[in-house]
Design a protein around this motif. Structure first.
Motif, short mmCIF file in Angstrom:
data_model
loop_
_atom_site.label_atom_id
_atom_site.label_comp_id
_atom_site.label_asym_id
_atom_site.label_seq_id
_atom_site.Cartn_x
_atom_site.Cartn_y
_atom_site.Cartn_z
N ALA A 1 2.75 8.31 3.95
CA ALA A 1 3.91 8.16 4.83
C ALA A 1 4.29 6.70 5.02
N VAL A 2 3.30 5.82 5.08
CA VAL A 2 3.59 4.39 5.26
C VAL A 2 4.41 3.86 4.09
N LEU A 3 4.00 4.19 2.87
CA LEU A 3 4.73 3.72 1.69
C LEU A 3 6.09 4.39 1.57
N ILE A 4 6.13 5.71 1.79
CA ILE A 4 7.40 6.44 1.69
C ILE A 4 8.40 5.91 2.72
N SER A 5 7.94 5.69 3.94
CA SER A 5 8.83 5.22 5.01
C SER A 5 9.28 3.79 4.77
N LEU A 6 8.35 2.94 4.31
CA LEU A 6 8.73 1.56 3.99
C LEU A 6 9.77 1.55 2.87
N GLY A 7 9.56 2.35 1.84
CA GLY A 7 10.51 2.40 0.74
C GLY A 7 11.87 2.93 1.18
N GLY A 8 11.87 4.04 1.94
CA GLY A 8 13.13 4.60 2.40
C GLY A 8 13.87 3.67 3.34
N GLY A 9 13.14 2.98 4.22
CA GLY A 9 13.77 2.04 5.14
C GLY A 9 14.39 0.86 4.43
N LEU A 10 13.73 0.37 3.37
CA LEU A 10 14.29 -0.74 2.60
C LEU A 10 15.46 -0.32 1.75
N LEU A 11 15.46 0.92 1.30
CA LEU A 11 16.44 1.41 0.33
C LEU A 11 17.79 1.75 0.96
N ARG B 1 20.49 -5.50 -4.38
CA ARG B 1 19.89 -4.74 -5.47
C ARG B 1 18.38 -4.98 -5.56
N VAL B 2 17.91 -6.16 -5.13
CA VAL B 2 16.47 -6.42 -5.10
C VAL B 2 15.80 -5.50 -4.09
N LEU B 3 16.41 -5.38 -2.91
CA LEU B 3 15.82 -4.53 -1.87
C LEU B 3 15.89 -3.05 -2.26
N ILE B 4 17.00 -2.64 -2.89
CA ILE B 4 17.11 -1.24 -3.32
C ILE B 4 16.02 -0.92 -4.34
N ALA B 5 15.86 -1.79 -5.33
CA ALA B 5 14.84 -1.55 -6.36
C ALA B 5 13.44 -1.59 -5.77
N ALA B 6 13.17 -2.56 -4.89
CA ALA B 6 11.84 -2.65 -4.28
C ALA B 6 11.55 -1.43 -3.43
N GLY B 7 12.54 -1.00 -2.63
CA GLY B 7 12.34 0.17 -1.79
C GLY B 7 12.09 1.42 -2.61
N ALA B 8 12.83 1.58 -3.71
CA ALA B 8 12.66 2.76 -4.57
C ALA B 8 11.27 2.77 -5.20
N LEU B 9 10.79 1.62 -5.65
CA LEU B 9 9.46 1.57 -6.30
C LEU B 9 8.34 1.77 -5.30
N ILE B 10 8.48 1.20 -4.10
CA ILE B 10 7.46 1.42 -3.06
C ILE B 10 7.42 2.90 -2.67
N GLY B 11 8.60 3.50 -2.50
CA GLY B 11 8.65 4.93 -2.19
C GLY B 11 8.04 5.77 -3.30
#
Length: 457
Positions: A347-357, A313-323
């Motif tokens: 794209a860097v932030l969106i991709s990092l967030g999507g990849g983490l999420l 859940r930490v990674l999901i939340a972090a990925g969503a906020l970065i995205g």
């Protein structure tokens, strides 16, 4: 076995490719067939809704009617619909053909994985085969925008659909290589459940674009679906065991909302690049490479490493906020913008967030499921993702259509509103992630109760 694996991968490549291959061609389709923005959204939605809505049903077909027969049927439907779409001369015919492709994909996609796991016993060989199949699936998503851009620029938008025809015919010619597979006649398909679910989602997607009557009809049909699943179906598409596990039902709500953010992204980014920045189809396809490559890199390498050290859940939340931060940046796109600041930086932030999420959310909604419900859990997850994308796209098109003019600055304003709304929905995903149970606290989704007990609840 190598020929069978190649055949399965070719079929899966087509299915995944057609999720994204039309994105870059949308402006060309709009000009050629004189489609308004809401109708244009349905070129993608018709595929996503029928694919997602019928996926639960399609997943059971191979078990009941034999692997080879179902694989061939799905492939034939998908190929014929691709031909019809490539020859369509009106938007209505094109949208109908895309829906037909979705039906074929819903039959074909589960069959490819069923055949693969049946043909390879558990062990290193199956692991390698699944790794190849997964890589091809990722490559299909990556290649869709690039192939779509090249074909649209040098041939025609029609070629993005017609290219499936020779591939499909070649696969059909080799279909005898597929093991026939056992079939069962004891269980009946929940056809009524599948039809009410698909019809309800389609009506909702149409309704949110401006028809309250369609919204009401969609809600009624989904209500009928719930009643059918709970009272009148011996083998429901969504077993009650999945509904009562908090990690699964809440995780799938988050998956639906994430799909409503990440799937429409391709639609609005495509139009932004071509309508606002003036890119051609091929350049647009190339401009998407950082999104897909970075998402694959983070999802395949970084996220699994982090999952051994941090909670899901930490990674999901972090990925969503970065995205969300990436989409807020993306909302500032304007005519004359430079690629590095207008596309690559967000794209860097969106991709990092999507990849983490994506990976921890997928693990969340498929963990703790008994083997007899594993297929249903996977189908529910894919349905949530596809339905979320279709509903999100319809809603965003309706909410962002308005005054601003057809000039690049006016279009940029509308697309910017869409990106802001996507960021807000990702913030909602982060909030839902906090409510998810920790991995050690999850209640297993055990087998369903006997039919008599379940219907008596």
């Amino acid at each position: 076995m190598a020929i069978v694996l190649a055949l399965l991968c070719a079929a899966q490549f087509m299915v995944v490719l057609d999720v994204s291959v039309v994105n870059v061609a949308l402006p060309s389709i709009q000009d050629a067939l004189d489609v308004d923005p809401r109708g244009l959204a349905w070129v993608g939605n018709a595929y996503a809704l029928t694919f997602g809505g019928l996926l639960l049903l399609g997943g059971r077909l191979a078990d009941l009617y034999g692997h080879r027969r179902v694989f061939a049927t799905g492939l034939a439907v998908f190929t014929a619909a691709s031909l019809a779409g490539g020859l369509a001369d009106t938007s209505g015919l094109l949208i109908a053909a895309r829906a037909g492709q979705g039906v074929g994909a819903a039959i074909l996609a589960p069959a490819t994985l069923t055949v693969l796991t049946s043909a390879h016993p558990e062990g290193p060989r199956r692991t390698r085969a699944i790794a190849v199949w997964t890589a091809v699936s990722l490559a299909g998503g990556t290649a869709g925008n690039l192939i779509g851009g090249a074909l649209t620029q040098y041939l025609s938008w029609r070629s993005i659909l017609l290219i499936n025809v020779p591939i499909g015919l070649a696969c059909l010619a080799a279909v005898r290589r597929i093991p026939a597979g056992p079939g069962r006649s004891g269980d009946r398909l929940d056809v009524l459940g599948a039809l009410t679910a698909t019809g309800g989602l389609a009506a909702l997607a149409y309704g949110v674009s401006g028809s309250p009557a369609a919204v009401a009809a969609g809600c009624v049909m989904l209500g009928v679906f719930v009643l059918v699943e709970a009272r009148f179906t011996a083998v429901p598409l969504i077993p009650y065991a999945l509904v009562r596990a908090r990690a699964i039902w809440l995780g799938n709500v988050a998956m639906l909302l994430a799909g409503a953010c990440l799937n429409p992204m391709w639609y609005f980014l495509t139009l932004s690049m071509q309508d606002v920045l003036g890119y051609g189809p091929l350049v647009t396809g190339l401009a998407f490479l950082p999104h897909t490559l970075l998402t694959m890199l983070v999802g395949l390498r970084v996220t699994p490493w982090l999952m051994r050290r941090a909670g899901d859940r930490v990674l999901i939340a972090a990925g969503a906020l970065i995205g969300a931060a990436g989409f807020l940046w993306q909302s500032r796109i304007a005519p004359g913008g430079h690629y590095v600041t207008a596309i690559l930086g967000p794209a860097v932030l969106i991709s990092l967030g999507g990849g983490l999420l994506n990976t921890p959310l997928t693990v969340t909604v498929t963990s703790g499921v008994t083997p007899e419900n594993a297929g249903a859990a996977s189908g529910l997850m894919n349905t949530a993702k596809q339905a979320g994308g279709a509903l999100g796209l319809a809603a965003l098109v309706a909410l962002t259509a308005g005054p601003g003019g057809g000039d690049p600055a006016g279009l940029a304003e509308g697309y910017g509103r869409a990106f802001v709304l996507i960021a807000a929905m990702l913030a909602g995903v982060a909030a839902l992630a906090v409510a998810l149970p920790d991995r050690r606290d999850r209640t297993p989704a055990t087998a369903d109760k006997p039919a008599g007990q379940e219907h008596a609840r």
